[in-house]
Design a protein around this motif. Sequence first.
Motif, PDB file in Angstrom:
ATOM      1  N   ILE A  36      31.416  69.704  67.862  1.00  0.00           N
ATOM      2  CA  ILE A  36      31.571  69.379  66.441  1.00  0.00           C
ATOM      3  C   ILE A  36      32.024  67.939  66.269  1.00  0.00           C
ATOM      4  O   ILE A  36      31.493  67.198  65.428  1.00  0.00           O
ATOM      5  N   LEU A  37      33.002  67.506  67.081  1.00  0.00           N
ATOM      6  CA  LEU A  37      33.487  66.126  66.994  1.00  0.00           C
ATOM      7  C   LEU A  37      32.375  65.152  67.367  1.00  0.00           C
ATOM      8  O   LEU A  37      32.223  64.099  66.729  1.00  0.00           O
ATOM      9  N   PHE A  38      31.594  65.513  68.378  1.00  0.00           N
ATOM     10  CA  PHE A  38      30.469  64.664  68.784  1.00  0.00           C
ATOM     11  C   PHE A  38      29.469  64.503  67.642  1.00  0.00           C
ATOM     12  O   PHE A  38      29.001  63.392  67.353  1.00  0.00           O
ATOM     13  N   ILE A  39      29.132  65.600  66.980  1.00  0.00           N
ATOM     14  CA  ILE A  39      28.176  65.547  65.873  1.00  0.00           C
ATOM     15  C   ILE A  39      28.705  64.667  64.743  1.00  0.00           C
ATOM     16  O   ILE A  39      27.970  63.850  64.173  1.00  0.00           O
ATOM     17  N   ILE A  40      29.984  64.809  64.431  1.00  0.00           N
ATOM     18  CA  ILE A  40      30.590  63.995  63.366  1.00  0.00           C
ATOM     19  C   ILE A  40      30.517  62.510  63.722  1.00  0.00           C
ATOM     20  O   ILE A  40      30.103  61.670  62.906  1.00  0.00           O
ATOM     21  N   MET A  41      30.901  62.179  64.956  1.00  0.00           N
ATOM     22  CA  MET A  41      30.884  60.777  65.385  1.00  0.00           C
ATOM     23  C   MET A  41      29.457  60.249  65.477  1.00  0.00           C
ATOM     24  O   MET A  41      29.191  59.085  65.143  1.00  0.00           O
ATOM     25  N   ALA A  42      28.531  61.122  65.918  1.00  0.00           N
ATOM     26  CA  ALA A  42      27.135  60.697  66.050  1.00  0.00           C
ATOM     27  C   ALA A  42      26.521  60.394  64.685  1.00  0.00           C
ATOM     28  O   ALA A  42      25.846  59.375  64.510  1.00  0.00           O
ATOM     29  N   VAL A  43      26.750  61.274  63.717  1.00  0.00           N
ATOM     30  CA  VAL A  43      26.200  61.052  62.377  1.00  0.00           C
ATOM     31  C   VAL A  43      26.765  59.774  61.772  1.00  0.00           C
ATOM     32  O   VAL A  43      26.034  58.967  61.180  1.00  0.00           O
ATOM     33  N   THR A  44      28.068  59.569  61.939  1.00  0.00           N
ATOM     34  CA  THR A  44      28.698  58.348  61.427  1.00  0.00           C
ATOM     35  C   THR A  44      28.135  57.110  62.118  1.00  0.00           C
ATOM     36  O   THR A  44      27.786  56.114  61.464  1.00  0.00           O
ATOM     37  N   GLY A  45      28.039  57.179  63.446  1.00  0.00           N
ATOM     38  CA  GLY A  45      27.561  56.037  64.221  1.00  0.00           C
ATOM     39  C   GLY A  45      26.098  55.713  63.998  1.00  0.00           C
ATOM     40  O   GLY A  45      25.669  54.576  64.190  1.00  0.00           O
ATOM     41  N   MET A  46      25.315  56.718  63.589  1.00  0.00           N
ATOM     42  CA  MET A  46      23.885  56.513  63.374  1.00  0.00           C
ATOM     43  C   MET A  46      23.564  56.075  61.945  1.00  0.00           C
ATOM     44  O   MET A  46      22.392  55.827  61.640  1.00  0.00           O
ATOM     45  N   THR A  47      24.562  55.999  61.098  1.00  0.00           N
ATOM     46  CA  THR A  47      24.301  55.618  59.704  1.00  0.00           C
ATOM     47  C   THR A  47      24.964  54.289  59.334  1.00  0.00           C
ATOM     48  O   THR A  47      24.278  53.318  59.019  1.00  0.00           O
ATOM     49  N   PHE A  48      26.283  54.222  59.401  1.00  0.00           N
ATOM     50  CA  PHE A  48      26.993  53.067  58.862  1.00  0.00           C
ATOM     51  C   PHE A  48      26.603  51.754  59.538  1.00  0.00           C
ATOM     52  O   PHE A  48      26.125  50.822  58.872  1.00  0.00           O
ATOM     53  N   SER A  49      26.807  51.635  60.845  1.00  0.00           N
ATOM     54  CA  SER A  49      26.532  50.336  61.477  1.00  0.00           C
ATOM     55  C   SER A  49      25.044  50.026  61.601  1.00  0.00           C
ATOM     56  O   SER A  49      24.649  48.867  61.387  1.00  0.00           O
ATOM     57  N   PRO A  50      24.152  50.994  61.903  1.00  0.00           N
ATOM     58  CA  PRO A  50      22.726  50.638  61.953  1.00  0.00           C
ATOM     59  C   PRO A  50      22.198  50.118  60.616  1.00  0.00           C
ATOM     60  O   PRO A  50      21.487  49.109  60.574  1.00  0.00           O
ATOM     61  N   ILE A  51      22.545  50.791  59.527  1.00  0.00           N
ATOM     62  CA  ILE A  51      22.064  50.351  58.216  1.00  0.00           C
ATOM     63  C   ILE A  51      22.732  49.033  57.827  1.00  0.00           C
ATOM     64  O   ILE A  51      22.058  48.064  57.437  1.00  0.00           O
ATOM     65  N   GLY A  52      24.053  48.972  57.954  1.00  0.00           N
ATOM     66  CA  GLY A  52      24.782  47.766  57.565  1.00  0.00           C
ATOM     67  C   GLY A  52      24.374  46.548  58.369  1.00  0.00           C
ATOM     68  O   GLY A  52      24.082  45.480  57.808  1.00  0.00           O
ATOM     69  N   GLU A  53      24.327  46.689  59.696  1.00  0.00           N
ATOM     70  CA  GLU A  53      24.046  45.534  60.544  1.00  0.00           C
ATOM     71  C   GLU A  53      22.590  45.112  60.473  1.00  0.00           C
ATOM     72  O   GLU A  53      22.291  43.905  60.526  1.00  0.00           O
TER      73      GLU A  53
END
Length: 252
Positions: free
Chosen positions: A136-153
């Motif tokens: 569950i923690l992995f999924i939460i971190m993965a979803v966050t990591g795959m959205t915020f920085s890829p889109i922003g950067e």
Amino acid sequence: MRIIENNTELRPFWAKIFNFDWKFGSFLILIICIPRFLLVLDANASGNYSLIGAVMIVSAIAPFIFLSKSGRRKIGIIGTRKYKWILKSLIFGAAASLLLYYLGHILYGISYENWFAYIAKSYKIPKEICGTQKSILFIIMAVTGMTFSPIGEELFFRGIVHSSFAKSLGEKRALLIDGLAFSITHISHFGLVFLNNHFKLYVVPTILWVLSMFLLSLLFYYCKKKTDSLLGPVICHGAFNLGMIYSIFYLL
């Protein structure tokens, strides 16, 4: 009065102040990258990463603040039908993260000279966590990591920054500049490490990390060119982050 007829990338208000050129790109780097660099260093010291997401949001909305609709299309905020290259972008990003993991593991094991091992500190994974809770923690971190920085950067570096430099300096110079800005900014994530209540610079690992981030920037740009859209680098970047997070959770 500034002539804005050939400055159609910018909204009319900003076109009165800036030209869409290297000076504007430099302005963006100064107002986004320097505060971000300092905020990440502070977060590494304090353990509070709440503001980093805000920085990514600001990076993502910068094209919408400064650019006209046609300007946003010109920098790549459009869809694509090159689905084969979207899939390739996904594969390239995941493969790049695994290659970087194995390079760090071979050279530095699980010490903090290994970039992924140091970055893992910020994830605060409890040592006793396992099974469903870890997933569950992995999924939460993965979803966050795959959205915020890829889109922003990607909207920021491969989008508005690259395009502003490219218009006045050409694609090759713009590629070098946005790649350097991207890679140097990431020294705050690894390079200047915060250990035992003070910052320390790992010289050789930092050089390898910066070089890796620069090459990664080239890969993201390649995906943009092949898809004719920023969707390519966003997908590639998201896959890279997914691979990094998987490595941190299950390979370290």
